[in-house]
Design a protein around this motif. Sequence first.
Motif, PDB file in Angstrom:
ATOM      1  N   ARG A  24      44.917  36.239  -4.253  1.00  0.00           N
ATOM      2  CA  ARG A  24      45.391  35.835  -3.678  1.00  0.00           C
ATOM      3  C   ARG A  24      44.810  36.684  -2.012  1.00  0.00           C
ATOM      4  N   SER A  26      45.522  36.631   2.473  1.00  0.00           N
ATOM      5  CA  SER A  26      46.143  35.639   3.224  1.00  0.00           C
ATOM      6  C   SER A  26      45.188  35.017   4.522  1.00  0.00           C
ATOM      7  N   ARG A  28      43.270  32.632   8.066  1.00  0.00           N
ATOM      8  CA  ARG A  28      43.785  32.290   8.572  1.00  0.00           C
ATOM      9  C   ARG A  28      42.978  29.996   8.443  1.00  0.00           C
ATOM     10  N   ASN A  83      50.023  33.819  16.099  1.00  0.00           N
ATOM     11  CA  ASN A  83      50.557  33.088  15.101  1.00  0.00           C
ATOM     12  C   ASN A  83      50.133  31.603  15.253  1.00  0.00           C
ATOM     13  N   HIS A 135      50.025  32.953   3.920  1.00  0.00           N
ATOM     14  CA  HIS A 135      50.182  34.138   5.057  1.00  0.00           C
ATOM     15  C   HIS A 135      51.387  33.704   5.185  1.00  0.00           C
ATOM     16  N   GLN A 136      51.603  35.540   5.013  1.00  0.00           N
ATOM     17  CA  GLN A 136      53.387  35.316   5.770  1.00  0.00           C
ATOM     18  C   GLN A 136      53.023  36.257   6.801  1.00  0.00           C
ATOM     19  N   GLY A 138      55.415  37.717  10.109  1.00  0.00           N
ATOM     20  CA  GLY A 138      56.568  38.510  11.044  1.00  0.00           C
ATOM     21  C   GLY A 138      56.840  38.464  12.170  1.00  0.00           C
ATOM     22  N   GLY A 139      55.623  37.736  13.294  1.00  0.00           N
ATOM     23  CA  GLY A 139      55.603  37.375  14.125  1.00  0.00           C
ATOM     24  C   GLY A 139      55.500  36.281  14.589  1.00  0.00           C
ATOM     25  N   ARG A 184      38.478  43.449   3.046  1.00  0.00           N
ATOM     26  CA  ARG A 184      40.237  43.980   2.808  1.00  0.00           C
ATOM     27  C   ARG A 184      40.185  45.521   2.755  1.00  0.00           C
ATOM     28  N   ARG A 186      42.355  48.505   1.238  1.00  0.00           N
ATOM     29  CA  ARG A 186      43.413  48.846   1.034  1.00  0.00           C
ATOM     30  C   ARG A 186      43.039  51.012   1.627  1.00  0.00           C
TER      31      ARG A 186
HETATM   32  C1  FMN Z   1      55.949  41.303   6.204  1.00  0.00           C
HETATM   33  C2  FMN Z   1      54.615  40.898   6.539  1.00  0.00           C
HETATM   34  C3  FMN Z   1      55.267  40.443   7.944  1.00  0.00           C
HETATM   35  C4  FMN Z   1      52.916  39.692   8.783  1.00  0.00           C
HETATM   36  N1  FMN Z   1      53.411  39.236   9.519  1.00  0.00           N
HETATM   37  C5  FMN Z   1      51.883  39.285   9.969  1.00  0.00           C
HETATM   38  C6  FMN Z   1      51.839  38.031  11.070  1.00  0.00           C
HETATM   39  O1  FMN Z   1      52.748  38.048  11.837  1.00  0.00           O
HETATM   40  N2  FMN Z   1      50.296  37.695  12.112  1.00  0.00           N
HETATM   41  C7  FMN Z   1      49.476  37.719  10.902  1.00  0.00           C
HETATM   42  O2  FMN Z   1      48.247  37.266  11.376  1.00  0.00           O
HETATM   43  N3  FMN Z   1      49.859  38.576   9.593  1.00  0.00           N
HETATM   44  C8  FMN Z   1      50.541  38.518   9.395  1.00  0.00           C
HETATM   45  N4  FMN Z   1      50.942  39.466   7.969  1.00  0.00           N
HETATM   46  C9  FMN Z   1      49.823  39.363   7.500  1.00  0.00           C
HETATM   47  C10 FMN Z   1      49.291  40.878   6.827  1.00  0.00           C
HETATM   48  O3  FMN Z   1      48.827  41.211   8.251  1.00  0.00           O
HETATM   49  C11 FMN Z   1      48.263  40.612   5.745  1.00  0.00           C
HETATM   50  O4  FMN Z   1      49.432  40.728   3.996  1.00  0.00           O
HETATM   51  C12 FMN Z   1      47.328  42.340   4.859  1.00  0.00           C
HETATM   52  O5  FMN Z   1      46.419  42.661   6.262  1.00  0.00           O
HETATM   53  C13 FMN Z   1      47.118  42.502   4.283  1.00  0.00           C
HETATM   54  O6  FMN Z   1      46.174  41.026   3.954  1.00  0.00           O
HETATM   55  P1  FMN Z   1      45.916  40.342   2.497  1.00  0.00           P
HETATM   56  O7  FMN Z   1      47.187  40.325   2.328  1.00  0.00           O
HETATM   57  O8  FMN Z   1      44.538  39.821   3.394  1.00  0.00           O
HETATM   58  O9  FMN Z   1      45.123  41.197   1.681  1.00  0.00           O
HETATM   59  C14 FMN Z   1      51.978  40.290   7.216  1.00  0.00           C
HETATM   60  C15 FMN Z   1      52.044  39.984   6.080  1.00  0.00           C
HETATM   61  C16 FMN Z   1      53.473  40.521   6.134  1.00  0.00           C
HETATM   62  C17 FMN Z   1      53.648  40.927   4.408  1.00  0.00           C
END
Ligand code: FMN
Length: 201
Positions: A24, A26, A28, A83, A135-136, A138-139, A184, A186
Motif C-alpha cells: 500500500r 498513496s 497521485r 488536491n 490516497h487519503q 485532509g486537504g 517513501r 519513515r
Molecule cells: C489523514 C490524512 C490526511 C492526508 N492529507 C493529504 C492531502 O490533503 N493531500 C495529499 O496529497 N496527501 C495527503 N495525505 C497522504 C499522506 O501524505 C501520505 O499518506 C504520507 O505521506 C505517507 O505516504 P504513503 O501513504 O504513500 O505511505 C494524507 C494522509 C492522511 C492519513
Amino acid sequence: MNKKNSMEKPANTNLDIQALIKRRYSPRTFADKAVEADKLERIFEAVRWAPSSMNDQPWHLIVGTKEEQKNYDRIFDSLVEFNQIWAKLAPVLVVIVADTLSAKTKKRNTAFAYDCGQAAAYFSLQAMEEGLFTHQMGGFSKEKITEAFDIPERFEPVSIIALGYKGKIEDLPENFREMEKAERERRPQSAFVFTSDWGAK
Ligand SMILES: Cc1cc2nc3c(=O)[nH]c(=O)nc-3n(C[C@H](O)[C@H](O)[C@H](O)COP(=O)(O)O)c2cc1C
C-alpha cells in the motif's frame, strides 16, 4: 490482484510484514477505469468490521463516482486546489463523516477521529486486496462538504479518500512527477517504540 507495474513503491523494509501493508502507498495518479461495484461493496464491508470505541461505529461514507458525477463533483469541489490537480484522475472519491456523539452515551464521542482513522485503514487495505490504491486527504473544506450534502451539525467530515486503479506518471503535471517518484520515508522504530522510560529503547 492487478499486475504490478514499475511505479509501485513497496515499503522499504527487510522485515517480513504483511504483503498488503508492504504494497500500500498513496499514489497521485489513477487510471481512467471505473471501480467495479462488487469491489466497492467489499471495501465498505471491510470498513463495517473495523473496531471502534464502545462499538459506536461513528463512520459514515459519502460515495462519489465519475459514472454518476453529481456526488463526485460535490466532493471534488470541496478539495483544496493542490488536491484537485491530481485527485481529478481518481474515479471514486469517498468522504468519511463521523458522528461526534456516542450512540451509547449520547455524549461527545472522544474517539470518533481515532475510530474513523481505523475505518480508513481497513478501507485502504481491503482496496489493496482488490488491486486498488487509495490516497487519503485532509486537504478539503469541511464547511463545503457539510453544506453540499446538508450534513446535520453533530456530524463532522474527517477525510476524503481517492480510490482507483493506479495510473501512469505521465498523466500528472510535471511538478507532481518528482513527488510521485520520491522515496517513501519513515521514522525508525527506535523513534517511537519505547520499552523502558519515555524516549528510551
Ligand atoms: C489523514 C490524512 C490526511 C492526508 N492529507 C493529504 C492531502 O490533503 N493531500 C495529499 O496529497 N496527501 C495527503 N495525505 C497522504 C499522506 O501524505 C501520505 O499518506 C504520507 O505521506 C505517507 O505516504 P504513503 O501513504 O504513500 O505511505 C494524507 C494522509 C492522511 C492519513
